[in-house]
Design a protein around this motif. Structure first.
Motif: not given
Length: 140
Positions: A63-89
């Motif tokens: 879920i983090t990867q799908m939602l975080g990926g969508a947020l990165l594409i749109t650039g909405l809450l991108a820093t937080a999404a990238a942080g969450a994705l970094a943790i999952v990664t």
């Protein structure tokens, strides 16, 4: 000659788009393409790595990867999404990939390492001007 700010924003957009598509594809695969019901194979993968609560970790990761990926594409809450994705990664790097060495072809750390570094680029430098974060900040 291209302005440095324009070049920086273009590169950040490109990084966000490539990361977003990659994370959505990985999350989608985890939910819909592994095993009979989509999650069976992913849960088994985490169970084999002997992590606690493999079902929870598998769903959290997907879920983090799908939602975080969508947020990165749109650039909405991108820093937080990238942080969450970094943790999952980082978690996946350690639990699923480290035992297999370096190369991606062997399911090693090569791909997660590249994804982690790219996430950190967004965390440090932000989403850039071509993002919803930037557009919405003008209204604040």
């Amino acid at each position: 000659m291209m302005n440095h700010q324009v070049l920086r924003d273009a590169v950040l957009l490109l990084v966000r788009l490539v990361l977003g598509v990659s994370f959505i594809a990985h999350g989608w695969e985890m939910v819909f393409q592994r095993g009979m019901d989509g999650t069976e194979g992913t849960v088994e993968l985490y169970r084999t790595a002997e992590v606690p609560a493999p079902e929870v970790l598998a769903w959290f990761s997907a879920i983090t990867q799908m939602l975080g990926g969508a947020l990165l594409i749109t650039g909405l809450l991108a820093t937080a999404a990238a942080g969450a994705l970094a943790i999952v990664t980082l978690i996946n790097f350690y639990v699923l990939h480290m035992p297999h060495g370096f190369y991606a072809v062997d399911n090693g750390v090569e791909l997660p390492l590249v994804l982690l570094v790219c996430c950190l680029i967004i965390v440090v430098f932000g989403a850039g001007r071509a993002s919803l974060d930037r557009a919405l900040s003008r209204f604040a």
